[in-house]
Design an enzyme around this catalytic site. Structure first.
Site, PDB file in Angstrom:
ATOM      1  N   TYR A 101      75.638  48.543  65.167  1.00 11.60           N
ATOM      2  CA  TYR A 101      76.375  48.578  66.447  1.00 11.60           C
ATOM      3  C   TYR A 101      77.288  49.587  66.372  1.00 11.60           C
ATOM      4  O   TYR A 101      78.204  49.941  65.396  1.00 11.60           O
ATOM      5  CB  TYR A 101      77.021  47.200  66.744  1.00 11.60           C
ATOM      6  N   GLU A 185      78.987  52.685  74.343  1.00  9.16           N
ATOM      7  CA  GLU A 185      78.222  51.538  73.438  1.00  9.16           C
ATOM      8  C   GLU A 185      76.765  51.808  73.248  1.00  9.16           C
ATOM      9  O   GLU A 185      76.170  51.960  74.114  1.00  9.16           O
ATOM     10  CB  GLU A 185      78.532  50.350  74.062  1.00  9.16           C
TER      11      GLU A 185
END
Ligand SMILES: Nc1ncnc2c1ncn2[C@@H]1O[C@H](COP(=O)(O)OP(=O)(O)OP(=O)(O)O)[C@@H](O)[C@H]1O
Ligand SMILES: [Mg+2]
Length: 392
Positions: A101, A185
Site C-alpha cells: 500500500y 493512492e
C-alpha cells in the site's frame, strides 16, 4: 474531483509507472470484445468513485471473453455504496507475488504532505490500519523538497516495501505535484512473480482550485454520480452543496451559511443545502439560487439569511424582489436581513407584499420560523437531526 480508476491508471501510465493493460466499456458485449483483445482472461472491475469495490463484488476474475461478458452483465448497474456502476474496466490479470500500500496525501493538520506505506496492502488495509497501526508507516514530506530518490528509499524502508518500488514512489510524487492532486493512492502496488512493480489500482483526487490549469479534465463536472441539483448549481456558478434536510438555505458568506445550518439544525429541522451567494450578490444570483433550491422536492421552506456588509440589504432585497418576478415561488420564504441598510431592505420586501414571503429580525427567530413551516408542511414526519455536509 476524484478520478475513476481507469483515469488514474492512464495518468500512471503517462508518468512511466507500469500498469496492467486495460480497456473500459459500458456494455457486456463490449466487455467480451475487450477481453478478447486483452488475451481472454481478465479482471472485470466496477468503475465507481468509492472504495471497497472488491468486497462488494465489483472486482472479479473472468476466465475467457464469454465469462467476461457474463461478469460485466452482473457488475454493470450494480450499486456500490450508493454509486451505480455505469462502466467496467477490463484488465489483464497479473501474477501477484506481494501486495503493498502506498499513498501521498495532503495532511492539513501539519500543513504538509504525508506518505503512507505498508507491506500489507490489499483489500484489508483499513482493517490493518485500525488494528495494527504499527504496520502502516506515516512519513512527513517536506513539500519544498518533495520525494527524491533518497526520500523514496526512506519511505520504502519505513513501510517495508521492496527497494524496487523506489522509482515508482518518485513517479507517484510527480503525479501528485504536476497534476495538482491532493491524494494519490495505490492499493495494491504489487510485485509480480517476475519481479516487476505494477500499480493494480489507483485513486487520485485533484484539487478543484487548480482546475483552471488542468484543462484536460474539462470544465464540466457532470459525472453520472454527481447530484443533479449540484450539477445544475455548478453550471450556474453557485457555491451549493446538497444536504438531506427540508429547509432550503441561502446566505451571504460561507461562515454565515455554516452557522445558519447549525441554527436550523438546532430547531428540530434539517437544512436541505448549503448555498453561499457571496458578497455583492446580484438579483440574478439570488434568482439562480432560489430556482435551484425550489427545484429540490425535499425542500419545504426556504430561509434567506443575509447580513449586509459591503453588500447592502436594500440591494439584496431588490435582488429577492426581482427573483420573485422570475421564479415561481411555491414554498414559504423566510427572510432575515440585518446589517448595512437593513431597514430599507425590509421596507422593500414589505412593499412587495408577497403572500409566501415572511420577514424576521433575528437569525434565531427566522430559523425557528423556517423550521416550523417546514415541519408543518412535512406533516407528522419527524425531522429532528443534525446538519452534515455530505457528497463529494
Ligand atoms: N489486474 C489484476 N490482476 C490480478 N489481481 C488483481 C488485478 N486487479 C485487482 N486484483 C486483485 O483484486 C483486489 C482488489 O482490486 P482493487 O484494489 O482494484 O479493488 P478494491 O481495492 O476492492 O477497490 P477499492 O480500492 O476501490 O477499495 C486486489 O487487491 C488484487 O488482489
Ligand atoms: Mg484497491
Amino acid at each position: 474531483m476524484d478520478l475513476y480508476e481507469h483515469q488514474a491508471r492512464e495518468l500512471f501510465e503517462e508518468y512511466g509507472i507500469l500498469v496492467p493493460k486495460a480497456e473500459v466499456t459500458d456494455s457486456p458485449t463490449g466487455a467480451r470484445e475487450s477481453a478478447r483483445r486483452l488475451g481472454g482472461r481478465v479482471v472485470v472491475k466496477a468503475q465507481v468513485k468509492t472504495g471497497g469495490r472488491g468486497k462488494a463484488g465489483g472486482v472479479k476474475l473472468a476466465a475467457d471473453p464469454a465469462a467476461a461478458e457474463l461478469t460485466a452483465r452482473q457488475i454493470l448497474g450494480m450499486d456500490i455504496k450508493g454509486h451505480t456502476v455505469h462502466k467496467v474496466m477490463l484488465a489483464q490479470p497479473v501474477d501477484i507475488d506481494g501486495e503493498f500500500y502506498v499513498s501521498y496525501v495532503l495532511d492539513r493538520a501539519s500543513g504538509s504532505f504525508l506518505a503512507i506505506a505498508s507491506a500489507e496492502g490489499g483489500m484489508e488495509i483499513e482493517e490493518v490500519a485500525a488494528t495494527r497501526p504499527e504496520a502502516v508507516a506515516r512519513i512527513p514530506i517536506d513539500p519544498a523538497e518533495g520525494v527524491t530518490t533518497a526520500k523514496a528509499a526512506q519511505i520504502a524502508e519505513a513501510g517495508g516495501l521492496p527497494p524496487q518500488t523506489v522509482d515508482v514512489l518518485v513517479r507517484l510524487w510527480q503525479v501528485l505535484t504536476r497534476e495538482d492532486a491532493l491524494l494519490v493512492e495505490v492499493n495494491p502496488l504489487v510485485r509480480t512473480a517476475q519481479g516487476q512493480i505494477l500499480a493494480l489500482d489507483g485513486k487520485v483526487t485533484l484539487d478543484d482550485n487548480a482546475r483552471f490549469r488542468q484543462s484536460r479534465w474539462g470544465s464540466e463536472p457532470t459525472e453520472h454520480d454527481e447530484d443533479p441539483l449540484e450539477a445544475a448549481a455548478a453550471a450556474k456558478g453557485l457555491n451549493y452543496v446538497k444536504l438531506d434536510g427540508e429547509v432550503g438555505i441561502i446566505g451571504n458568506g460561507a461562515g454565515l451559511v455554516m452557522s445558519t445550518l447549525d441554527v436550523v439544525a438546532g430547531c428540530s429541522a434539517r437544512p436541505a443545502n448549503f448555498l453561499d451567494i457571496g458578497g455583492g450578490a446580484s438579483a440574478q444570483v439570488m434568482a439562480d439560487g432560489l430556482s435551484v433550491i425550489l427545484s429540490d422536492p425535499a425542500v419545504k421552506s426556504v430561509f434567506v439569511n443575509v447580513f449586509g456588509g459591503i453588500t447592502a440589504c436594500d440591494a439584496v432585497a431588490d435582488g429577492i424582489v426581482q427573483a420573485l418576478d422570475s421564479v415561481h415561488l411555491t414554498k414559504p420564504l423566510v427572510v432575515r436581513l440585518d446589517g448595512n441598510n437593513a431597514v430599507r431592505g425590509r421596507a422593500i420586501l414589505d412593499g412587495r407584499a408577497h403572500p409566501l414571503v415572511q420577514q424576521a429580525t433575528t437569525m434565531d427567530g427566522a430559523a425557528r420560523r423556517a423550521a416550523a413551516l417546514a415541519n408543518a408542511t412535512a406533516g407528522s414526519a419527524g425531522v429532528a437531526g443534525t446538519a452534515s455536509i455530505s457528497g463529494s
